[in-house]
Design a protein around this motif. Structure first.
Motif, PDB file in Angstrom:
ATOM      1  N   ASN A  18       0.816  -1.212   0.000  1.00  0.00           N
ATOM      2  CA  ASN A  18       0.000   0.000   0.000  1.00  0.00           C
ATOM      3  C   ASN A  18       0.852   1.266   0.000  1.00  0.00           C
ATOM      4  O   ASN A  18       0.351   2.355  -0.266  1.00  0.00           O
ATOM      5  N   ASP A  19       2.138   1.097   0.331  1.00  0.00           N
ATOM      6  CA  ASP A  19       3.016   2.268   0.431  1.00  0.00           C
ATOM      7  C   ASP A  19       3.883   2.429  -0.813  1.00  0.00           C
ATOM      8  O   ASP A  19       5.076   2.696  -0.720  1.00  0.00           O
ATOM      9  N   TRP A  20       3.265   2.256  -1.996  1.00  0.00           N
ATOM     10  CA  TRP A  20       4.003   2.412  -3.256  1.00  0.00           C
ATOM     11  C   TRP A  20       4.451   3.864  -3.374  1.00  0.00           C
ATOM     12  O   TRP A  20       3.646   4.784  -3.476  1.00  0.00           O
ATOM     13  N   LEU A  21       5.750   4.106  -3.379  1.00  0.00           N
ATOM     14  CA  LEU A  21       6.273   5.467  -3.325  1.00  0.00           C
ATOM     15  C   LEU A  21       7.041   5.872  -4.575  1.00  0.00           C
ATOM     16  O   LEU A  21       7.651   6.935  -4.611  1.00  0.00           O
ATOM     17  N   HIS A  22       7.010   5.003  -5.596  1.00  0.00           N
ATOM     18  CA  HIS A  22       7.793   5.291  -6.791  1.00  0.00           C
ATOM     19  C   HIS A  22       7.088   6.310  -7.681  1.00  0.00           C
ATOM     20  O   HIS A  22       5.866   6.490  -7.619  1.00  0.00           O
ATOM     21  N   SER A  23       7.887   6.942  -8.546  1.00  0.00           N
ATOM     22  CA  SER A  23       7.359   7.996  -9.422  1.00  0.00           C
ATOM     23  C   SER A  23       6.624   7.432 -10.632  1.00  0.00           C
ATOM     24  O   SER A  23       6.044   8.186 -11.409  1.00  0.00           O
ATOM     25  N   TYR A  24       6.651   6.137 -10.820  1.00  0.00           N
ATOM     26  CA  TYR A  24       5.941   5.483 -11.920  1.00  0.00           C
ATOM     27  C   TYR A  24       4.902   4.552 -11.307  1.00  0.00           C
ATOM     28  O   TYR A  24       4.982   4.174 -10.129  1.00  0.00           O
ATOM     29  N   SER A  25       3.916   4.163 -12.097  1.00  0.00           N
ATOM     30  CA  SER A  25       2.783   3.406 -11.563  1.00  0.00           C
ATOM     31  C   SER A  25       3.120   1.929 -11.393  1.00  0.00           C
ATOM     32  O   SER A  25       4.038   1.401 -12.030  1.00  0.00           O
ATOM     33  N   GLN A  26       2.343   1.258 -10.551  1.00  0.00           N
ATOM     34  CA  GLN A  26       2.501  -0.187 -10.380  1.00  0.00           C
ATOM     35  C   GLN A  26       2.172  -0.932 -11.676  1.00  0.00           C
ATOM     36  O   GLN A  26       2.798  -1.949 -11.983  1.00  0.00           O
ATOM     37  N   SER A  27       1.200  -0.430 -12.424  1.00  0.00           N
ATOM     38  CA  SER A  27       0.842  -1.103 -13.671  1.00  0.00           C
ATOM     39  C   SER A  27       1.984  -1.018 -14.673  1.00  0.00           C
ATOM     40  O   SER A  27       2.256  -1.973 -15.410  1.00  0.00           O
ATOM     41  N   LEU A  28       2.704   0.108 -14.723  1.00  0.00           N
ATOM     42  CA  LEU A  28       3.853   0.224 -15.617  1.00  0.00           C
ATOM     43  C   LEU A  28       4.961  -0.727 -15.155  1.00  0.00           C
ATOM     44  O   LEU A  28       5.633  -1.355 -15.974  1.00  0.00           O
ATOM     45  N   ALA A  29       5.136  -0.854 -13.853  1.00  0.00           N
ATOM     46  CA  ALA A  29       6.177  -1.735 -13.329  1.00  0.00           C
ATOM     47  C   ALA A  29       5.907  -3.183 -13.726  1.00  0.00           C
ATOM     48  O   ALA A  29       6.822  -3.895 -14.162  1.00  0.00           O
ATOM     49  N   ALA A  30       4.661  -3.608 -13.597  1.00  0.00           N
ATOM     50  CA  ALA A  30       4.333  -5.031 -13.760  1.00  0.00           C
ATOM     51  C   ALA A  30       3.845  -5.383 -15.156  1.00  0.00           C
ATOM     52  O   ALA A  30       4.123  -6.489 -15.645  1.00  0.00           O
ATOM     53  N   TYR A  31       3.104  -4.477 -15.807  1.00  0.00           N
ATOM     54  CA  TYR A  31       2.498  -4.784 -17.108  1.00  0.00           C
ATOM     55  C   TYR A  31       2.821  -3.694 -18.130  1.00  0.00           C
ATOM     56  O   TYR A  31       1.927  -2.998 -18.624  1.00  0.00           O
ATOM     57  N   PRO A  32       4.115  -3.554 -18.477  1.00  0.00           N
ATOM     58  CA  PRO A  32       4.490  -2.473 -19.404  1.00  0.00           C
ATOM     59  C   PRO A  32       3.982  -2.667 -20.826  1.00  0.00           C
ATOM     60  O   PRO A  32       3.918  -1.703 -21.590  1.00  0.00           O
ATOM     61  N   VAL A  33       3.633  -3.907 -21.211  1.00  0.00           N
ATOM     62  CA  VAL A  33       3.021  -4.152 -22.523  1.00  0.00           C
ATOM     63  C   VAL A  33       1.801  -5.046 -22.325  1.00  0.00           C
ATOM     64  O   VAL A  33       1.734  -5.853 -21.391  1.00  0.00           O
ATOM     65  N   ASP A  34       0.827  -4.907 -23.218  1.00  0.00           N
ATOM     66  CA  ASP A  34      -0.456  -5.601 -23.057  1.00  0.00           C
ATOM     67  C   ASP A  34      -0.340  -7.119 -23.128  1.00  0.00           C
ATOM     68  O   ASP A  34      -1.138  -7.835 -22.533  1.00  0.00           O
ATOM     69  N   SER A  35       0.657  -7.620 -23.876  1.00  0.00           N
ATOM     70  CA  SER A  35       0.782  -9.075 -24.017  1.00  0.00           C
ATOM     71  C   SER A  35       1.002  -9.766 -22.678  1.00  0.00           C
ATOM     72  O   SER A  35       0.713 -10.957 -22.525  1.00  0.00           O
ATOM     73  N   LEU A  36       1.481  -9.028 -21.672  1.00  0.00           N
ATOM     74  CA  LEU A  36       1.721  -9.622 -20.349  1.00  0.00           C
ATOM     75  C   LEU A  36       0.429  -9.888 -19.595  1.00  0.00           C
ATOM     76  O   LEU A  36       0.429 -10.652 -18.623  1.00  0.00           O
ATOM     77  N   LEU A  37      -0.665  -9.282 -20.038  1.00  0.00           N
ATOM     78  CA  LEU A  37      -1.943  -9.510 -19.359  1.00  0.00           C
ATOM     79  C   LEU A  37      -2.406 -10.947 -19.521  1.00  0.00           C
ATOM     80  O   LEU A  37      -3.112 -11.490 -18.680  1.00  0.00           O
ATOM     81  N   ARG A  38      -1.988 -11.593 -20.616  1.00  0.00           N
ATOM     82  CA  ARG A  38      -2.379 -12.981 -20.852  1.00  0.00           C
ATOM     83  C   ARG A  38      -1.538 -13.946 -20.026  1.00  0.00           C
ATOM     84  O   ARG A  38      -2.049 -14.924 -19.478  1.00  0.00           O
ATOM     85  N   GLN A  39      -0.249 -13.683 -19.958  1.00  0.00           N
ATOM     86  CA  GLN A  39       0.639 -14.574 -19.219  1.00  0.00           C
ATOM     87  C   GLN A  39       1.770 -13.751 -18.641  1.00  0.00           C
ATOM     88  O   GLN A  39       2.553 -13.150 -19.373  1.00  0.00           O
ATOM     89  N   LYS A  40       1.868 -13.731 -17.325  1.00  0.00           N
ATOM     90  CA  LYS A  40       2.867 -12.914 -16.645  1.00  0.00           C
ATOM     91  C   LYS A  40       3.795 -13.795 -15.813  1.00  0.00           C
ATOM     92  O   LYS A  40       3.335 -14.613 -15.007  1.00  0.00           O
ATOM     93  N   TYR A  41       5.106 -13.643 -16.025  1.00  0.00           N
ATOM     94  CA  TYR A  41       6.093 -14.296 -15.160  1.00  0.00           C
ATOM     95  C   TYR A  41       6.432 -13.336 -14.026  1.00  0.00           C
ATOM     96  O   TYR A  41       6.837 -12.200 -14.263  1.00  0.00           O
ATOM     97  N   TRP A  42       6.259 -13.822 -12.811  1.00  0.00           N
ATOM     98  CA  TRP A  42       6.607 -13.010 -11.646  1.00  0.00           C
ATOM     99  C   TRP A  42       7.945 -13.491 -11.085  1.00  0.00           C
ATOM    100  O   TRP A  42       8.056 -14.633 -10.637  1.00  0.00           O
ATOM    101  N   PRO A  43       8.966 -12.658 -11.095  1.00  0.00           N
ATOM    102  CA  PRO A  43      10.241 -13.082 -10.502  1.00  0.00           C
ATOM    103  C   PRO A  43      10.063 -13.331  -9.006  1.00  0.00           C
ATOM    104  O   PRO A  43       9.381 -12.560  -8.323  1.00  0.00           O
ATOM    105  N   PRO A  44      10.638 -14.407  -8.483  1.00  0.00           N
ATOM    106  CA  PRO A  44      10.439 -14.728  -7.069  1.00  0.00           C
ATOM    107  C   PRO A  44      11.193 -13.816  -6.123  1.00  0.00           C
ATOM    108  O   PRO A  44      10.870 -13.742  -4.939  1.00  0.00           O
TER     109      PRO A  44
END
Length: 956
Positions: free
Chosen positions: A906-932
């Motif tokens: 909840n304390d996301w403090l970065h200057s860019y959004s969480q969606s940009l961090a995790a889903y920078p391109v739409d193709s990732l919405l179908r299948q996303k690899y999350w680094p452990p």
């Protein structure tokens, strides 16, 4: 009625596999050619490959066949191997690979298609498994630190010898070797010692006169004849003379025997093969090396350590990576860059699944069966030579020897013939009560013995002073996963933490991460290939010999060489074997003074490391601003060293991914001055069907079967690095005591055909592709690389190109100007690619601050475009840093990779959004690899080196 275009026979024999292997369709190929400005593949290839090295295809190679036809053909060959029960031992033993590990690890592309874990954030599963392996080895050996596996036991012994020389305080050049070491180990020690000026003293180490003036000693534990010897006085004597003590130890025996560490060993090596890894006619198997912690910076091979990530959480990584030969070059202590990761993982999971109690039960059962058999033999009137043993006996069989061997063969059993009057045999996990009874009958058909009665009379034969009494493997990993459900989930959990080829493109330049097709992989699990001991009588291995002979012929046709040796079990071993052949050739001509090896400054680090291991002196040849060999500098140095020139080592296409125009001239200059031309085959994927190193000037090449020829990388091994040679070097190909005595070459691997059990992968690939398919694959690899290079060139500088502005099968993206303009480093781009679901390309090789990218022929246009889109989007993110939208301290690249846990805060403090961090391109919405894990701290890991699991007591 319309006639079919093809006959039924033609339709049955046609291969659809070519289109399955090559990812780009014909329509996409035409689209890519048009994008590059060419109207045909022929005109495009003519623009890339110099005319003076072009060959006329592969007319001597069979045409392609279907997957089912190739499997059927190879199966009929495999069935020519005879299914004998081998009790030969000598470092190779039958074992049972649990089916949950067979199905979900050995046969699982999530494990076998992964790359070396240089990018730790996407390799946490393999790294944990290797961490378990290191823990297993340190526990069994009683040592403080162990590496993440080595090629085989014999080469590990050679590495132990040179480690002892480096670390001992003795001035001696002599190394003492117990004659009871395994014969193949002694052979490899001799190969390694001679060029380095080390004198091998093969003598009884328990004799006082043998212990003087040596820098170290190698002891086999248990000995090759099965005996258990007390080395305590010897160890004290060696240490008092400033020497070091190395043990070659059987890991299963160490469940019962006092550890070498407790006995005073400085280095321990061995093979983990009997922990579930199939015999496979000699390999691949994971060897190990364990040492004192004080030797850690001189330990060859890879070392997995524990560090922390950017969130302060624990994370695994390869530790002390600057020890790699890539950095140290001719000053490297070893040329090894391949491990046996897949096999080490199997061995570690075998131990995890059985746990300490299960492993001890197997060891006790093996020892007890051996002891009962020995007691029965004595009752039958035979002399057992051993006073003590773990699993191996040497028996005086006298005049009955030949008859016993024949009866054993009639019963489908191989014994070890020691000499005309002695036999040896070794028990293993597959041994049983009924087998013991059958063996008694073989030794004396008229004898009648009761197993139960003799067992009741038999006690432990291990001497009390060598019995183990410490607690083993108390770590959580070895005490939690003993049901199949738990094991299945553990394997799945670990594989989910990694990126392998089953998940996404791995665009590593020079490493050629291409399809490892299922039909290619299938035969390695066939019992006809998996269950053959490497030292069986060769009439029992006719199928193997036929397949190997056919593969040698295929590789000769492809490369233009006259002969091939498949013995080297890694690319580095292939380099070493090739240079040994060159060295022996010069010596045979009375020119043993030739010891200068010319190596371009752009060369892979194993090249100079291999040269120094062969006793050669490295002279560096300059490269010009385009990365090509400076021919004028080469000519000057060849003339200067004309009387002493041994060889030049060149990579072709060059290390920087270009078909150098001067290669024929380079070869001519070296030959003019009496040298040999070694062509590194790392980039053969750009040549198959188009040009042949054996025809444009090469005298010898090693070939990476784990690159061009589809053997999977297995997370960093296995590999196979055979060498091809011209006719004049053929007598100097690697020899082996199992092979013809006519060979003048020295053995370089423990088994005669190295990692024989994975050779069917390459056989299948070549057979299913055929001459036309192999050439199409090469053309597709070059096309894909140039398409990718052109797409990225609009956003990044491409460092080197060849004729017509084109590259070979890989390209180098130069990030140094970006570093200057934005502060963003090559590491930042590599880690950001993980957020896009990609493994990074090769970083900072051959030029620091660059990415070397190789798409291979196996990727589709869709996947190549997906990668290009990711790189272009990352360039936009860098522009945002350059324009001040993001600061250098806080942007999507320097904070990459982003974990799922970080998205939930909840304390996301970065200057860019969480969606940009995790889903920078739409193709990732179908299948996303999350680094452990987040970005791993390399400096912390090296300063706080932890390389094995702590025991449970540390948590109490």
């Amino acid at each position: 009625m319309l006639q079919p275009k093809k006959t039924i026979k033609e339709l049955e024999n046609s291969s659809e596999f070519i289109a399955r292997h090559i990812g780009v369709s014909h329509q996409d190929r035409d689209k890519m050619l048009a994008y590059l400005g060419y109207d045909s593949m022929a005109s495009f290839i003519s623009a890339v490959v110099p005319e003076n090295i072009r060959s006329n295809g592969l007319p001597g190679l069979a045409s392609a066949c279907s997957e089912s036809a190739a499997l059927e053909e190879l199966k009929s060959t495999a069935e020519k191997n005879q299914s004998f029960r081998s009790l030969i031992g000598q470092g190779y033993y039958d074992s049972r690979l649990p089916t949950v590990i067979l199905r979900n690890l050995l046969e699982n592309p999530a494990w076998y298609t992964a790359y070396t874990p240089y990018q730790p954030e996407i390799s946490q599963g393999r790294l944990e498994a290797l961490f378990n392996f290191q823990t297993l080895i340190t526990e069994l050996t009683g040592m403080e630190i162990a590496n993440a596996s080595m090629l085989d036991e014999a080469t590990a012994a050679a590495e132990a010898m040179t480690l002892c020389q480096r670390m001992s305080k003795s001035k001696s050049r002599r190394f003492l070797v117990d004659p009871q070491c395994l014969p193949q180990t002694i052979d490899i020690l001799a190969t390694r010692a001679e060029p380095l000026g080390i004198e091998l003293l093969i003598a009884d180490p328990l004799q006082a006169e043998s212990q003087d003036d040596v820098f170290g000693v190698l002891l086999q534990y248990p000995a090759a004849d099965g005996e258990l010897r007390d080395y305590s006085t010897l160890i004290e004597a060696i240490h008092s003379n400033k020497g070091l003590v190395a043990f070659a130890a059987d890991p299963l025996s160490l469940l019962l025997l006092k550890s070498p560490g407790e006995l005073g060993a400085d280095v321990v090596i061995g093979s983990a093969q009997r922990f579930g890894v199939p015999l496979g006619f000699g390999g691949p198997h994971a060897a190990y090396m364990a040492t004192r912690a004080s030797f850690k910076r001189s330990l060859p091979g890879r070392l997995v350590g524990n560090s922390v990530d950017s969130n302060g959480e624990p994370a695994y990584r390869l530790a002390l990576q600057t020890r790699e030969q890539h950095i140290r070059r001719e000053k490297a202590t070893s040329n090894i860059c391949t491990a046996q990761v897949l096999l080490a993982v199997i061995a570690s999971m075998y131990a995890v699944y059985h746990g300490p109690a299960g492993l001890r039960k197997i060891a006790e059962r093996v020892h007890s069966l051996c002891s009962v058999f020995a007691q029965g033999l004595r009752q039958l009137g035979f002399e057992v030579k051993n006073k003590s043993w773990f699993d191996t006996l040497t028996i005086h069989s006298g005049a009955q020897t030949e008859a016993i061997v024949n009866r054993a063969r009639d019963a489908g059993i191989n014994l070890r013939l020691v000499d005309d009057s002695q036999l040896g045999l070794s028990f293993d996990e597959l041994s049983s009560r009924s087998e013991v009874s059958k063996l008694w009958e073989i030794f004396k058909p008229e004898g009648e013995l009761s197993f139960d009665e003799i067992e009741a009379q038999t006690a432990y034969i291990i001497p009390g002073n060598l019995l183990r009494n410490d607690k083993l493997l108390s770590q959580e990993a070895f005490n939690q996963y003993h049901s199949e459900t738990q094991m299945l989930r553990y394997l799945r959990e670990l594989s989910d933490r990694d990126i392998a080829l089953d998940r996404a493109m791995i665009p590593l330049g020079s490493c050629t991460m291409k399809l490892n097709a299922s039909s290619e992989m299938l035969p390695i699990s066939w019992p006809e290939f998996a269950n053959v001991h490497p030292f069986v009588p060769l009439d029992q291995a006719e199928g193997y010999l036929q397949m190997i002979g056919e593969l040698e012929d295929m590789l000769c046709e492809i490369t233009g060489y006259d002969a091939v040796s498949l013995q080297p079990n890694s690319g580095a071993q292939g380099e070493y074997a090739g240079l040994l052949a060159v060295r022996a050739y010069h010596e045979s001509r009375g020119e043993g003074q030739r010891d200068i090896c010319l190596i371009p400054s752009s060369a892979h680090g194993t090249n100079p490391a291999s040269a120094q291991m062969c006793g050669m002196k490295v002279v560096v040849v300059k490269c010009d601003e385009q990365g090509n060999i400076d021919v004028a500098d080469l000519r000057e140095k060849a003339e200067r060293h004309s009387q002493d020139l041994a060889a030049i080592m060149v990579t072709y296409p060059s290390t920087h991914g270009v078909f150098e125009e001067s290669i024929v001239e380079v070869a001519q200059i070296v030959h003019q001055h009496g040298g040999q031309v070694y062509v590194d085959g790392a980039n053969l994927n750009a040549m198959v069907g188009l040009c042949q190193p054996g025809k444009f000037g090469g005298d010898v090449s090693h070939l990476n079967l784990h690159k061009t020829f589809c053997i999977p990388h297995g997370g960093g091994g296995p590999g196979v690095g055979p060498i091809g040679v011209k006719e004049h070097l053929e007598p100097f190909l690697p020899g082996h005591r199992v092979l013809s005595a006519s060979s003048k070459g020295a053995a370089v691997s423990a088994a005669p055909w190295g990692s024989a059990s994975i050779l069917p992968i390459t056989w299948m690939y070549i057979r299913m592709m055929g001459a036309s398919g192999l050439q199409q694959a090469t053309e597709a690899a070059i096309l894909n690389a140039n398409y990718l290079s052109k797409r990225l060139s609009e956003h990044y500088p491409i460092l080197y190109t060849g004729r017509n502005g084109l590259v070979a099968h890989e390209c180098i993206v130069d990030l140094r100007p970006i570093k200057d303009s934005s502060g963003i480093s090559v590491d930042d781009v590599a880690k950001r690619l993980i957020d896009y679901g990609f493994h990074a390309p090769t970083m900072s090789f051959p030029v620091a601050g660059t990415l070397m990218i190789e798409p291979t022929e196996s990727e589709s246009l869709w996947e190549i475009d997906r990668f290009c889109d990711a790189m272009i989007k990352i360039r936009e993110e860098i522009h945002a840093v350059e324009d001040g939208v993001y600061s250098l301290d806080d942007n999507p690249l320097v904070n990459a990779p982003h974990t799922a846990e970080s998205m939930l805060r909840n304390d996301w403090l970065h200057s860019y959004s969480q969606s940009l961090a995790a889903y920078p391109v739409d193709s990732l919405l179908r299948q996303k690899y999350w680094p452990p894990v987040g970005r791993v701290d390399n400096v912390y890991g090296d300063k706080h080196l932890v390389c094995s699991c702590p025991p449970m007591s540390d948590y109490e």
